[in-house]
Design a protein around this motif. Structure first.
Motif, mmCIF file in Angstrom:
data_model
loop_
_atom_site.group_PDB
_atom_site.id
_atom_site.type_symbol
_atom_site.label_atom_id
_atom_site.label_comp_id
_atom_site.label_asym_id
_atom_site.label_seq_id
_atom_site.Cartn_x
_atom_site.Cartn_y
_atom_site.Cartn_z
ATOM 1 N N MET A 1 0.589 -1.084 0.092
ATOM 2 C CA MET A 1 -0.487 -0.009 -0.022
ATOM 3 C C MET A 1 0.645 1.354 -0.188
ATOM 4 N N LEU A 2 0.682 2.016 -0.614
ATOM 5 C CA LEU A 2 1.341 3.574 -0.900
ATOM 6 C C LEU A 2 0.010 4.812 -0.353
ATOM 7 N N ILE A 3 0.894 4.790 1.070
ATOM 8 C CA ILE A 3 0.075 6.517 1.206
ATOM 9 C C ILE A 3 0.516 7.951 0.672
ATOM 10 N N ARG A 4 0.127 8.616 -0.175
ATOM 11 C CA ARG A 4 -0.049 10.110 -0.590
ATOM 12 C C ARG A 4 -0.556 11.464 0.575
ATOM 13 N N ILE A 5 0.380 12.048 0.764
ATOM 14 C CA ILE A 5 -0.154 13.315 1.550
ATOM 15 C C ILE A 5 0.006 14.298 0.374
ATOM 16 N N VAL A 6 -1.276 15.292 0.593
ATOM 17 C CA VAL A 6 -0.500 16.636 -0.341
ATOM 18 C C VAL A 6 -1.181 17.644 0.464
ATOM 19 N N LYS A 7 0.089 18.613 0.334
ATOM 20 C CA LYS A 7 -0.292 19.708 1.694
ATOM 21 C C LYS A 7 -0.317 21.469 0.209
ATOM 22 N N ILE A 29 -12.629 10.265 -6.973
ATOM 23 C CA ILE A 29 -11.118 9.897 -6.476
ATOM 24 C C ILE A 29 -11.277 8.525 -5.924
ATOM 25 N N ARG A 30 -11.883 8.850 -4.925
ATOM 26 C CA ARG A 30 -12.440 7.685 -3.748
ATOM 27 C C ARG A 30 -12.532 6.342 -5.098
ATOM 28 N N ASN A 31 -13.503 6.753 -5.683
ATOM 29 C CA ASN A 31 -13.518 5.482 -6.337
ATOM 30 C C ASN A 31 -13.150 4.867 -7.857
ATOM 31 N N PHE A 32 -11.499 5.859 -7.969
ATOM 32 C CA PHE A 32 -10.918 5.842 -8.701
ATOM 33 C C PHE A 32 -10.878 3.971 -8.806
ATOM 34 N N GLU A 33 -9.644 3.222 -9.599
ATOM 35 C CA GLU A 33 -9.398 2.262 -8.978
ATOM 36 C C GLU A 33 -8.188 1.881 -8.617
ATOM 37 N N GLY A 34 -7.308 1.409 -7.304
ATOM 38 C CA GLY A 34 -6.677 0.671 -6.499
ATOM 39 C C GLY A 34 -6.678 2.486 -5.038
ATOM 40 N N CYS A 35 -7.524 3.244 -5.903
ATOM 41 C CA CYS A 35 -7.226 4.021 -4.071
ATOM 42 C C CYS A 35 -8.428 3.669 -2.987
ATOM 43 N N GLN A 36 -8.400 3.338 -1.821
ATOM 44 C CA GLN A 36 -8.614 2.732 -0.759
ATOM 45 C C GLN A 36 -9.101 2.963 0.064
ATOM 46 N N LEU A 37 -8.545 4.823 0.165
ATOM 47 C CA LEU A 37 -8.581 5.851 1.480
ATOM 48 C C LEU A 37 -9.099 7.367 0.738
ATOM 49 N N LEU A 38 -9.418 8.181 0.536
ATOM 50 C CA LEU A 38 -9.687 9.820 0.548
ATOM 51 C C LEU A 38 -9.893 10.596 1.866
ATOM 52 N N GLU A 39 -9.491 11.571 2.730
ATOM 53 C CA GLU A 39 -9.539 11.906 3.785
ATOM 54 C C GLU A 39 -9.031 13.543 3.245
ATOM 55 N N LEU A 40 -9.730 14.839 3.740
ATOM 56 C CA LEU A 40 -9.703 16.179 3.448
ATOM 57 C C LEU A 40 -8.824 16.272 5.627
ATOM 58 N N TYR A 41 -8.352 17.476 5.458
ATOM 59 C CA TYR A 41 -8.131 17.720 6.587
ATOM 60 C C TYR A 41 -7.462 19.023 6.760
ATOM 61 N N ARG A 42 -7.645 19.596 7.201
ATOM 62 C CA ARG A 42 -7.716 21.556 8.197
ATOM 63 C C ARG A 42 -6.304 21.682 8.844
ATOM 64 N N ASP A 43 -4.929 22.249 8.370
ATOM 65 C CA ASP A 43 -4.780 22.989 10.412
ATOM 66 C C ASP A 43 -4.372 23.528 10.465
ATOM 67 N N SER A 54 -4.362 10.342 1.024
ATOM 68 C CA SER A 54 -5.022 8.787 0.528
ATOM 69 C C SER A 54 -4.286 7.140 0.438
ATOM 70 N N HIS A 55 -4.573 6.949 -0.103
ATOM 71 C CA HIS A 55 -4.283 4.826 0.686
ATOM 72 C C HIS A 55 -4.292 4.457 -1.016
ATOM 73 N N TRP A 56 -4.062 4.243 -1.746
ATOM 74 C CA TRP A 56 -3.157 3.534 -3.009
ATOM 75 C C TRP A 56 -3.072 1.922 -2.918
ATOM 76 N N ASP A 57 -3.383 1.465 -3.501
ATOM 77 C CA ASP A 57 -2.583 -0.116 -3.115
ATOM 78 C C ASP A 57 -1.430 -0.244 -3.866
ATOM 79 N N ASN A 58 -0.604 0.669 -5.038
ATOM 80 C CA ASN A 58 0.497 0.519 -5.031
ATOM 81 C C ASN A 58 0.690 2.344 -5.558
ATOM 82 N N GLU A 59 2.477 1.409 -6.050
ATOM 83 C CA GLU A 59 2.650 3.685 -6.753
ATOM 84 C C GLU A 59 1.666 3.729 -8.290
ATOM 85 N N GLU A 60 1.319 2.218 -8.833
ATOM 86 C CA GLU A 60 1.149 2.163 -10.189
ATOM 87 C C GLU A 60 -0.386 2.670 -10.225
ATOM 88 N N HIS A 61 -0.937 2.909 -9.837
ATOM 89 C CA HIS A 61 -2.492 2.915 -9.494
ATOM 90 C C HIS A 61 -2.513 5.007 -9.464
#
Length: 98
Positions: A1-7, A29-43, A54-61
């Motif tokens: 699993m790959l976790i992606r954090i974007v600021k 986005i959440r339903n895109f193939e390979g996306c397992q989780l999508l969350e939005l945070y505010r500082d 977001s959580h992705w199955d792998n880097e390829e997804h």
């Protein structure tokens, strides 16, 4: 699993546009193939700064998403709203304690 954090930092006057755009695209986005989780945070200390997590199955997804028409459409609406360049990290979980 790959976790992606974007600021992302936004001009105050663009926050509502960003939130509206996010709400319009979040299910796709959440339903895109390979996306397992999508969350939005505010500082907590700077309300103009947001993070997507977001959580992705792998880097390829993740790369398939980043090369997709969906990403292009989302990013083309989001990027002009920034007050500073976005920063992104791809990380892997080493431990999880509950």
């Amino acid at each position: 699993m790959l976790i992606r954090i974007v600021k992302m930092g936004f001009y105050k006057q663009n926050i509502e546009s960003f939130l509206s755009n996010f709400n319009e695209s979040k299910q796709q986005i959440r339903n895109f193939e390979g996306c397992q989780l999508l969350e939005l945070y505010r500082d907590k200390n700077d309300p103009t700064v947001f993070f997507t997590y977001s959580h992705w199955d792998n880097e390829e997804h993740l790369e398939l998403y980043r090369k997709s028409k969906l990403f292009y459409n989302v990013w083309s609406k989001t990027k002009p709203l920034f007050s500073k360049p976005a920063k992104a990290w791809s990380v892997e979980r080493l431990e999880k304690l509950e």
